[in-house]
Design a protein around this motif. Sequence first.
Motif, mmCIF file in Angstrom:
data_model
loop_
_atom_site.group_PDB
_atom_site.id
_atom_site.type_symbol
_atom_site.label_atom_id
_atom_site.label_comp_id
_atom_site.label_asym_id
_atom_site.label_seq_id
_atom_site.Cartn_x
_atom_site.Cartn_y
_atom_site.Cartn_z
ATOM 1 N N CYS A 89 0.821 -1.214 0.000
ATOM 2 C CA CYS A 89 0.000 0.000 0.000
ATOM 3 C C CYS A 89 0.861 1.273 0.000
ATOM 4 O O CYS A 89 1.639 1.523 0.918
ATOM 5 C CB CYS A 89 -0.942 0.012 1.202
ATOM 6 S SG CYS A 89 -1.955 1.508 1.247
ATOM 7 N N LYS A 90 0.662 2.080 -1.041
ATOM 8 C CA LYS A 90 1.439 3.308 -1.251
ATOM 9 C C LYS A 90 1.264 4.297 -0.093
ATOM 10 O O LYS A 90 2.240 4.841 0.431
ATOM 11 C CB LYS A 90 0.940 3.938 -2.557
ATOM 12 C CG LYS A 90 1.721 5.123 -3.063
ATOM 13 C CD LYS A 90 1.194 5.503 -4.466
ATOM 14 C CE LYS A 90 2.083 6.535 -5.124
ATOM 15 N NZ LYS A 90 1.972 7.854 -4.498
ATOM 16 N N GLU A 91 0.036 4.513 0.315
ATOM 17 C CA GLU A 91 -0.211 5.515 1.361
ATOM 18 C C GLU A 91 0.505 5.125 2.656
ATOM 19 O O GLU A 91 1.022 5.986 3.370
ATOM 20 C CB GLU A 91 -1.718 5.653 1.643
ATOM 21 C CG GLU A 91 -2.515 6.344 0.526
ATOM 22 C CD GLU A 91 -3.016 5.367 -0.540
ATOM 23 O OE1 GLU A 91 -2.439 4.253 -0.665
ATOM 24 O OE2 GLU A 91 -3.962 5.707 -1.262
ATOM 25 N N ASP A 92 0.525 3.839 2.964
ATOM 26 C CA ASP A 92 1.165 3.401 4.211
ATOM 27 C C ASP A 92 2.686 3.484 4.114
ATOM 28 O O ASP A 92 3.356 3.839 5.082
ATOM 29 C CB ASP A 92 0.709 1.982 4.568
ATOM 30 C CG ASP A 92 -0.762 1.955 4.948
ATOM 31 O OD1 ASP A 92 -1.166 2.776 5.792
ATOM 32 O OD2 ASP A 92 -1.514 1.141 4.395
ATOM 33 N N GLU A 94 4.288 5.628 2.369
ATOM 34 C CA GLU A 94 4.624 7.054 2.499
ATOM 35 C C GLU A 94 4.466 7.528 3.940
ATOM 36 O O GLU A 94 5.316 8.233 4.477
ATOM 37 C CB GLU A 94 3.749 7.885 1.565
ATOM 38 C CG GLU A 94 4.168 7.698 0.111
ATOM 39 C CD GLU A 94 3.213 8.341 -0.889
ATOM 40 O OE1 GLU A 94 2.190 8.926 -0.452
ATOM 41 O OE2 GLU A 94 3.489 8.247 -2.101
ATOM 42 N N ARG A 95 3.370 7.130 4.577
ATOM 43 C CA ARG A 95 3.116 7.545 5.953
ATOM 44 C C ARG A 95 4.249 7.106 6.884
ATOM 45 O O ARG A 95 4.642 7.831 7.804
ATOM 46 C CB ARG A 95 1.786 6.932 6.427
ATOM 47 C CG ARG A 95 1.373 7.247 7.850
ATOM 48 C CD ARG A 95 -0.012 6.675 8.170
ATOM 49 N NE ARG A 95 -0.119 5.248 7.887
ATOM 50 C CZ ARG A 95 0.274 4.276 8.699
ATOM 51 N NH1 ARG A 95 0.788 4.573 9.873
ATOM 52 N NH2 ARG A 95 0.150 3.010 8.363
ATOM 53 N N PRO A 120 -1.770 2.350 -4.770
ATOM 54 C CA PRO A 120 -2.665 3.136 -3.918
ATOM 55 C C PRO A 120 -3.703 2.217 -3.284
ATOM 56 O O PRO A 120 -4.084 1.198 -3.883
ATOM 57 C CB PRO A 120 -3.350 4.092 -4.900
ATOM 58 C CG PRO A 120 -2.562 4.045 -6.162
ATOM 59 C CD PRO A 120 -1.861 2.730 -6.190
ATOM 60 N N PHE A 121 -4.175 2.578 -2.097
ATOM 61 C CA PHE A 121 -5.115 1.704 -1.404
ATOM 62 C C PHE A 121 -6.349 1.415 -2.257
ATOM 63 O O PHE A 121 -6.915 0.318 -2.192
ATOM 64 C CB PHE A 121 -5.526 2.295 -0.046
ATOM 65 C CG PHE A 121 -6.423 1.365 0.721
ATOM 66 C CD1 PHE A 121 -5.917 0.201 1.267
ATOM 67 C CD2 PHE A 121 -7.783 1.625 0.851
ATOM 68 C CE1 PHE A 121 -6.745 -0.690 1.942
ATOM 69 C CE2 PHE A 121 -8.616 0.738 1.527
ATOM 70 C CZ PHE A 121 -8.095 -0.417 2.074
ATOM 71 N N GLU C 41 6.917 8.081 11.413
ATOM 72 C CA GLU C 41 5.551 8.075 10.876
ATOM 73 C C GLU C 41 5.093 9.515 10.647
ATOM 74 O O GLU C 41 5.183 10.353 11.542
ATOM 75 C CB GLU C 41 4.623 7.366 11.870
ATOM 76 C CG GLU C 41 3.245 7.150 11.289
ATOM 77 C CD GLU C 41 2.392 6.234 12.164
ATOM 78 O OE1 GLU C 41 2.864 5.826 13.239
ATOM 79 O OE2 GLU C 41 1.260 5.943 11.750
ATOM 80 N N ASN D 15 -8.504 2.672 12.116
ATOM 81 C CA ASN D 15 -7.650 2.887 10.961
ATOM 82 C C ASN D 15 -8.048 1.975 9.796
ATOM 83 O O ASN D 15 -8.232 2.430 8.668
ATOM 84 C CB ASN D 15 -6.186 2.641 11.364
ATOM 85 C CG ASN D 15 -5.252 2.577 10.177
ATOM 86 O OD1 ASN D 15 -5.412 3.353 9.226
ATOM 87 N ND2 ASN D 15 -4.296 1.664 10.213
ATOM 88 N N ARG D 19 -11.009 2.756 6.162
ATOM 89 C CA ARG D 19 -10.533 2.723 4.781
ATOM 90 C C ARG D 19 -11.327 1.764 3.900
ATOM 91 O O ARG D 19 -11.220 1.817 2.675
ATOM 92 C CB ARG D 19 -9.053 2.324 4.780
ATOM 93 C CG ARG D 19 -8.207 3.390 5.478
ATOM 94 C CD ARG D 19 -6.821 2.875 5.782
ATOM 95 N NE ARG D 19 -5.991 2.885 4.572
ATOM 96 C CZ ARG D 19 -4.712 2.501 4.569
ATOM 97 N NH1 ARG D 19 -4.144 2.083 5.684
ATOM 98 N NH2 ARG D 19 -4.020 2.530 3.464
#
Lengths: 137, 137, 98, 98, 120, 120
Positions: A89-92, A94-95, A120-121, C41, D15, D19
């Motif tokens: 997952c891209k967002e994770d 990056e986060r 991306p998710f 994070e 979380n 989503r």
Amino acid sequence: MATKKLAFIVKSLPYKTEASRLALTHAIASQTVEIYLEDGDMVEPVLAFMGDGVLNCLKDQTAMNLYGVTSLEQHIKNSLLLDLKVMICKEDVERLGISEDALIMDAEDIGGETKASIAPFGEIMKEMDTSDHLLFF
Amino acid sequence: MATKKLAFIVKSLPYKTEASRLALTHAIASQTVEIYLEDGDMVEPVLAFMGDGVLNCLKDQTAMNLYGVTSLEQHIKNSLLLDLKVMICKEDVERLGISEDALIMDAEDIGGETKASIAPFGEIMKEMDTSDHLLFF
Amino acid sequence: MTLGVLVSDFRNMDNILSRLKADKLGVILVSNGVYHAAVKEGGKKSSILEKSPHLYVLSEDLHSRGFAESEIDTRVKSITYSDLVDLIFNEYEKIIWI
Amino acid sequence: MTLGVLVSDFRNMDNILSRLKADKLGVILVSNGVYHAAVKEGGKKSSILEKSPHLYVLSEDLHSRGFAESEIDTRVKSITYSDLVDLIFNEYEKIIWI
Amino acid sequence: MAKLTIGVFSSLVGSLSLDFAVKLSEAAIKKGHSVDFWLSGNATMLSKKGQRNFKDYSALQKPVQDLLATGKFQITACEACAEARGFHKEDTMEGCKRHSMDWYLASCFSADRVLHIGGD
Amino acid sequence: MAKLTIGVFSSLVGSLSLDFAVKLSEAAIKKGHSVDFWLSGNATMLSKKGQRNFKDYSALQKPVQDLLATGKFQITACEACAEARGFHKEDTMEGCKRHSMDWYLASCFSADRVLHIGGD
């Protein structure tokens, strides 16, 4: 003749529990499931790492040297060698501030041709949408 | 002749894992530890519930009727019956919106005389300070 | 008292750690606690690293998870199991695992 | 798709749940997930209850933990194991446990 | 030289927390200390004899036997926890004792340090 | 009537999650459905025969035998997971089968619904 798609979604961190390891070993078991099925029937696995689960995908894991157990890295590479679809997952990513260089994106060193994708998710959600069953680890 | 104080600190929720149950059963085992010790030596247990762990202390748990297992309520009452010191963190009780009426404060129904106390975290910290060893469940 | 806290996970550690009071409090990152030393994070370092000036990470657990010493916060000292034994017996009167 | 989510714990559920996208998303509180129906932390109801108009709690798990139906949020419907079987087969194409 | 009591609780086979406890014991004994090792709850799985080695699991029976051979290591499983899981006396790994929970408290009584690995 | 496959992973003896899975199976079978029950990782503990009943543990061997007697319930443990923990063929509860992990995938293939209870 039918194909059933199973999504293996990994949200757990590695090593402290066995969850992510069992996701990988069960997904890989799709390679031998035919003995239980009729001719032409198939199970198609998709592996997706989301949330803290993306930390399973870091390179240079040395669990075999230090603890004598197969690393999650090795299992992810085995999955790619067997041409399983692997999504991170891209967002994770990056986060959590992980660079793409730090991630296991291929299994070229063991002769694999399939690559993992940083997705991306929304794309992972689409895979869940088109899967027959969802298995969260 | 020595007394060693052990603090059993329960931070886990009940039932989904065995952690809080094992805290209670081990604390109660202090009643029979003398067989392993010299004359006059003692283990003094203190039980303190903090964080989400205070939710172990709710009255009216029906786990025995519904699942056939001893409830945490029963174990807490047994601890009080055996005169163990039981503390429940005041700040956490307030944060989670639990009324004092809803908490197991005594074991009168089974003949116990000792009462639990709702104590500010500072007092629990003082117990930890004066304990010889700390066991977090 | 002096208290050594073995932090073994990445989530839900802060609430308990923040409340503990000791004359000397040491934080030893083990198991999935090692991510506190290496992961930023949302661009931020883990708040766990603010809890003590005595920060350690178990090198075996750091390396098994794919990190090198060069990737961790400079305040965190990498230690071996042998060092951990000395910390337990020589630096802290009480030890907890959270 | 229609998706039934069995929420089995009190922490770290939001979380993932936030989503997930589905044409119809059901939330079924089981195990330590039942605290979302009954506990108001800091005076606030659990954000999990905002995630779906289809909210259920397993009565056995609610009662074992010391709560009665009168203590839960009015949006949450108390169900038995038998009801849960019907939800699984009749209301949702896919089921997950988080 | 001092004594460390390690209490291992909840399920740890398939998790590296159990390996952590064994490696910490090795390091302590190498420095001349002694170690008491208490297995409770699901961790009593470590006391089951006949565990087969696979690459997905660390093989801890050999290191435990090596630790026992030093004479500075005791390993004891909670008897009730083991019986509840169907691990009987004859199923128990060589050198592993079984006692009731008060054994752990007595070991804590005489320990210089206690590391209680709880949680799940 | 439909088929539900329940995959039970990680350690559940001493936890009510395993009881949840058994009670859900009972309710499904009472309504005429069939259930496949897969034990993997630490959950293979349920397959160990000779578990003694204590009030601190739910006694699940009897309900599992009752479920098997309906003819609509199959229970299978992951063979490698069991062997790694020292649970051999002769240690296995009556009526419980042992197969490799692909059995679970095949059961998912033909299931109308799958409930995978993972995590810890």
